[in-house]
Design a protein around this motif. Sequence first.
Motif, mmCIF file in Angstrom:
data_model
loop_
_atom_site.group_PDB
_atom_site.id
_atom_site.type_symbol
_atom_site.label_atom_id
_atom_site.label_comp_id
_atom_site.label_asym_id
_atom_site.label_seq_id
_atom_site.Cartn_x
_atom_site.Cartn_y
_atom_site.Cartn_z
ATOM 1 N N ALA A 33 119.148 75.316 74.207
ATOM 2 C CA ALA A 33 120.142 74.532 75.327
ATOM 3 C C ALA A 33 120.801 73.291 74.757
ATOM 4 O O ALA A 33 121.494 72.432 75.373
ATOM 5 C CB ALA A 33 119.126 74.253 76.311
ATOM 6 N N VAL A 34 120.241 72.729 73.435
ATOM 7 C CA VAL A 34 120.601 71.274 72.860
ATOM 8 C C VAL A 34 122.396 71.298 72.902
ATOM 9 O O VAL A 34 122.765 70.283 73.418
ATOM 10 C CB VAL A 34 120.181 71.164 71.409
ATOM 11 C CG1 VAL A 34 120.921 70.029 70.933
ATOM 12 C CG2 VAL A 34 118.667 70.738 71.499
ATOM 13 N N MET A 38 124.460 68.571 74.837
ATOM 14 C CA MET A 38 125.519 67.517 74.486
ATOM 15 C C MET A 38 126.626 67.579 75.052
ATOM 16 O O MET A 38 127.726 66.663 74.732
ATOM 17 C CB MET A 38 125.267 67.759 73.056
ATOM 18 C CG MET A 38 124.168 67.577 72.221
ATOM 19 S SD MET A 38 124.062 67.716 70.473
ATOM 20 C CE MET A 38 125.134 66.577 70.135
ATOM 21 N N GLY A 39 127.224 68.739 75.516
ATOM 22 C CA GLY A 39 128.541 68.693 76.072
ATOM 23 C C GLY A 39 129.651 68.808 74.867
ATOM 24 O O GLY A 39 129.544 69.773 73.912
ATOM 25 N N GLU A 40 130.578 67.941 75.002
ATOM 26 C CA GLU A 40 131.838 67.776 74.043
ATOM 27 C C GLU A 40 131.094 67.547 72.807
ATOM 28 O O GLU A 40 132.149 67.555 71.476
ATOM 29 C CB GLU A 40 133.095 67.244 74.737
ATOM 30 C CG GLU A 40 133.615 67.662 75.965
ATOM 31 C CD GLU A 40 134.399 66.897 76.314
ATOM 32 O OE1 GLU A 40 134.791 65.741 75.685
ATOM 33 O OE2 GLU A 40 135.454 67.349 77.303
ATOM 34 N N LEU A 46 126.366 72.816 64.591
ATOM 35 C CA LEU A 46 125.076 72.447 65.401
ATOM 36 C C LEU A 46 124.361 73.695 66.170
ATOM 37 O O LEU A 46 123.124 74.021 66.318
ATOM 38 C CB LEU A 46 125.353 71.509 66.487
ATOM 39 C CG LEU A 46 124.349 70.992 67.327
ATOM 40 C CD1 LEU A 46 123.051 70.513 66.652
ATOM 41 C CD2 LEU A 46 124.921 69.993 68.503
ATOM 42 N N ALA A 47 125.468 74.483 66.936
ATOM 43 C CA ALA A 47 125.152 75.675 67.597
ATOM 44 C C ALA A 47 124.447 76.722 66.635
ATOM 45 O O ALA A 47 123.308 77.282 66.959
ATOM 46 C CB ALA A 47 126.337 76.211 68.358
ATOM 47 N N ALA A 109 129.936 79.175 75.104
ATOM 48 C CA ALA A 109 130.769 80.110 74.380
ATOM 49 C C ALA A 109 131.646 79.716 73.179
ATOM 50 O O ALA A 109 131.916 80.363 72.131
ATOM 51 C CB ALA A 109 131.585 81.031 75.296
ATOM 52 N N PRO A 110 132.425 78.500 73.535
ATOM 53 C CA PRO A 110 133.300 78.034 72.504
ATOM 54 C C PRO A 110 132.690 77.594 71.062
ATOM 55 O O PRO A 110 133.499 77.600 70.189
ATOM 56 C CB PRO A 110 133.868 76.831 73.073
ATOM 57 C CG PRO A 110 133.690 76.942 74.439
ATOM 58 C CD PRO A 110 132.541 77.807 74.692
ATOM 59 N N VAL A 111 131.279 77.234 71.060
ATOM 60 C CA VAL A 111 130.713 77.050 69.744
ATOM 61 C C VAL A 111 129.614 77.908 69.424
ATOM 62 O O VAL A 111 128.927 77.821 68.342
ATOM 63 C CB VAL A 111 130.032 75.619 69.863
ATOM 64 C CG1 VAL A 111 131.144 74.342 70.137
ATOM 65 C CG2 VAL A 111 128.996 75.561 71.062
ATOM 66 N N ARG A 112 129.663 78.928 70.274
ATOM 67 C CA ARG A 112 128.520 79.948 69.619
ATOM 68 C C ARG A 112 128.906 80.799 68.686
ATOM 69 O O ARG A 112 130.047 81.336 68.312
ATOM 70 C CB ARG A 112 128.369 80.977 71.089
ATOM 71 C CG ARG A 112 127.240 82.059 70.701
ATOM 72 C CD ARG A 112 127.228 82.902 72.002
ATOM 73 N NE ARG A 112 127.304 82.414 73.243
ATOM 74 C CZ ARG A 112 127.733 82.642 74.383
ATOM 75 N NH1 ARG A 112 128.423 83.971 74.203
ATOM 76 N NH2 ARG A 112 127.510 82.090 75.404
ATOM 77 N N PRO A 113 127.925 80.945 67.678
ATOM 78 C CA PRO A 113 128.294 81.820 66.496
ATOM 79 C C PRO A 113 128.553 83.320 66.840
ATOM 80 O O PRO A 113 128.070 83.503 67.952
ATOM 81 C CB PRO A 113 127.110 81.438 65.543
ATOM 82 C CG PRO A 113 126.050 81.114 66.508
ATOM 83 C CD PRO A 113 126.713 80.326 67.645
#
Length: 225
Positions: A33-34, A38-40, A46-47, A109-113
Amino acid sequence: MRTVDAALLRPTVRTMPWRAIGAAGALGLLLAAVPRLMGEGADGRLALNVLRASAVAFALGTAFVLDDPARHTTAAVPVRRAVRHGLRVLLVAPVAAVWWTAALLLVPAPVRPPAAAITLEAAAALALALAGSAFAIRRGDGARPGQAVAAFLLVGSVLGPLLTPGSWALFTTPDDTRWAAGHDRWAVLLCAALLVGAVCATEPRRRLTLRGLRSPSGTSGPSRA
């Protein structure tokens, strides 16, 4: 045999280390959930790292799945070790699947590997934990190998990225040209862990000794004239 297996289900459910699995799962979800918290400020690297840490956290909990305080008692029942181990793995498998789905969905979703690739890594970590426990049980007499296996897995997860040769490319990022090759190696590692776990779940062969050829009075059997 089916009756025996059914009778084994209820005590197995009661003796499963649900507290350890729950604690590890909760920690893993907090880590996942980090990026959302952290949002934007969150990015793809990191993800990826928090999902890897989350997978390791849950694997630490599953290292206790094969712990059985009554191991030396249940060894005498007419049920093979493979069945007893397999039942414990089957009980934790759906829990792991639901937990990992939740962990993935917690990451925006935008940062999910790539889900398939990171899921392969998580499955390999889980298989290594279970294979390590099965190996410890086969090679030793302890009924609770989980603590030692979890410690070994934790040390390996910390030192692994530092000691793994760059050519092996296990810990890469999606934009790295070695990403696909690295996950081929993850697949090999997963298969190897599953094979080790399956082999270690079989009953060890009992060697025929001279003691087994002696009569209860301690004398050898009659010799042929």
